[in-house]
Scaffold this motif. Structure first.
Motif, mmCIF file in Angstrom:
data_model
loop_
_atom_site.group_PDB
_atom_site.id
_atom_site.type_symbol
_atom_site.label_atom_id
_atom_site.label_comp_id
_atom_site.label_asym_id
_atom_site.label_seq_id
_atom_site.Cartn_x
_atom_site.Cartn_y
_atom_site.Cartn_z
ATOM 1 N N PRO A 134 0.963 -1.252 0.059
ATOM 2 C CA PRO A 134 -0.001 0.048 0.424
ATOM 3 C C PRO A 134 0.805 1.295 0.221
ATOM 4 C CG PRO A 134 -0.096 -1.792 1.103
ATOM 5 C CD PRO A 134 0.853 -2.104 1.300
ATOM 6 N N SER A 135 0.473 2.173 -0.761
ATOM 7 C CA SER A 135 0.849 3.143 -0.475
ATOM 8 C C SER A 135 1.275 4.167 0.579
ATOM 9 C CB SER A 135 0.331 4.721 -1.604
ATOM 10 O OG SER A 135 -0.581 4.511 -2.614
ATOM 11 N N ASP B 299 2.628 8.795 -15.106
ATOM 12 C CA ASP B 299 1.361 7.802 -14.991
ATOM 13 C C ASP B 299 0.438 8.585 -15.872
ATOM 14 O OD1 ASP B 299 -0.129 5.442 -14.203
ATOM 15 O OD2 ASP B 299 -0.551 7.087 -12.432
ATOM 16 N N ARG C 51 6.479 3.885 -7.148
ATOM 17 C CA ARG C 51 6.964 5.355 -7.229
ATOM 18 C C ARG C 51 9.028 4.903 -6.919
ATOM 19 N NH1 ARG C 51 5.208 9.079 -5.297
ATOM 20 N NH2 ARG C 51 6.581 9.390 -3.826
ATOM 21 N N GLU D 34 5.069 10.070 -10.124
ATOM 22 C CA GLU D 34 3.594 8.363 -10.236
ATOM 23 C C GLU D 34 3.136 9.055 -8.541
ATOM 24 O OE1 GLU D 34 1.347 5.878 -9.160
ATOM 25 O OE2 GLU D 34 2.660 5.308 -10.866
ATOM 26 N N ASP D 35 1.993 8.999 -8.734
ATOM 27 C CA ASP D 35 1.320 9.686 -6.996
ATOM 28 C C ASP D 35 1.302 8.330 -6.281
ATOM 29 O OD1 ASP D 35 -0.751 8.176 -8.919
ATOM 30 O OD2 ASP D 35 -2.565 8.504 -7.475
ATOM 31 N N ASP D 36 2.081 6.361 -6.780
ATOM 32 C CA ASP D 36 1.606 5.665 -5.710
ATOM 33 C C ASP D 36 2.855 5.733 -5.109
ATOM 34 O OD1 ASP D 36 2.218 3.223 -4.587
ATOM 35 O OD2 ASP D 36 -0.060 2.547 -5.163
ATOM 36 N N ASP D 37 2.775 5.850 -4.148
ATOM 37 C CA ASP D 37 4.269 6.704 -3.169
ATOM 38 C C ASP D 37 5.135 4.856 -3.806
ATOM 39 O OD1 ASP D 37 4.161 8.741 -2.697
ATOM 40 O OD2 ASP D 37 3.177 8.564 -0.609
#
Length: 242
Positions: free
Chosen positions: A8-9, A72, A34, A28-31
């Motif tokens: 999970p992010s 992304d 990324r 990319e917004d999902d840590d």
């Protein structure tokens, strides 16, 4: 890295990474994704910076001056296609788009707005790395030939020579020598080699050892040892000293 779900992010902020290769900006917004991509690019020798959204992209595309942007599609605020214009207006960076959208019209939209390549999620990181190399070569940001002492590896031609002699390498041996040459003077672990050459995260260590032994025999028929074992750490390619 396989295409299985990532953790999970988190809210971890990405930072610039050292590297000798071309600069890659990952948006990319999902840590978790990324950070995983950053690690893979760093492992392949690139200088990397990761950001989570278009606002940060606007700052970094000029401040960091990347050769290529991995962008992304689904981002908070402005989406990937809308940000392509920002990249094109502010830099000469190539763009590889990542997206979970699989419809043909979505892929066509990506190319219509000016991306250089397009990869659908889920994907294997090795495929992304290969596509990035192709785009960077096409734009002139990445040389196809790597030289270590009298060894020359031409990835574009799929050819390796030692002291002017063609090396009769298998496809796997060629990927292996190319990876080691790209990262000359850096100790690479079994895990790094397996991930980048075979695309595996975990596998028997002797797979690397067997192929390295065969590669060494072919290389050392025409010169001194270039691939060295760092006991307990991995392998390194370096030119002879002295």
């Amino acid at each position: 890295m396989p295409s299985s779900p990532l953790p999970p992010s988190t809210t971890t902020r990405s930072t610039a990474r050292d590297g000798t290769g071309p600069r890659i900006l990952v948006v990319e917004d999902d840590d978790a994704i990324r950070v995983a991509l950053e690690r893979s690019f760093v492992g392949a020798g690139y200088a990397v910076r990761g950001v989570p959204d278009g606002e940060e992209l606007e700052r970094e595309v000029t401040g960091f001056s990347p050769a290529l942007v991995v962008l992304d599609w689904m981002l908070p605020g402005r989406d990937g296609p809308a940000l392509v214009e920002v990249v094109r207006r502010r830099s000469s960076a190539a763009i590889v788009m990542l997206t979970a959208r699989e419809a043909v019209e979505d892929r066509l939209r990506g190319f219509d707005v000016g991306v250089d390549d397009y990869l659908a999620k889920p994907f294997v990181v090795e495929e992304l790395l290969a596509r990035v190399r192709v785009v960077l070569r096409r734009t002139g940001a990445l040389s196809t030939t790597v030289t270590v002492d009298d060894l020359e590896v031409d990835e574009g031609a799929g050819r390796a020579t030692r002291g002017g002699h063609d090396l009769p390498l298998t496809a796997t041996e060629f990927r292996l020598v190319a990876f080691l040459a790209q990262h000359r003077d850096r100790v690479l672990s079994n895990a790094q080699i397996l991930s980048q050459v075979w695309g595996y995260e975990e596998y028997a260590d002797n797979l690397v050892q067997v192929h390295l032994s065969a590669l060494r025999r072919k290389m050392e028929a025409h010169g001194p040892r270039l691939i060295h074992t760092e006991r307990g750490l991995g392998y390194v390619m370096r030119a002879p000293r002295g």
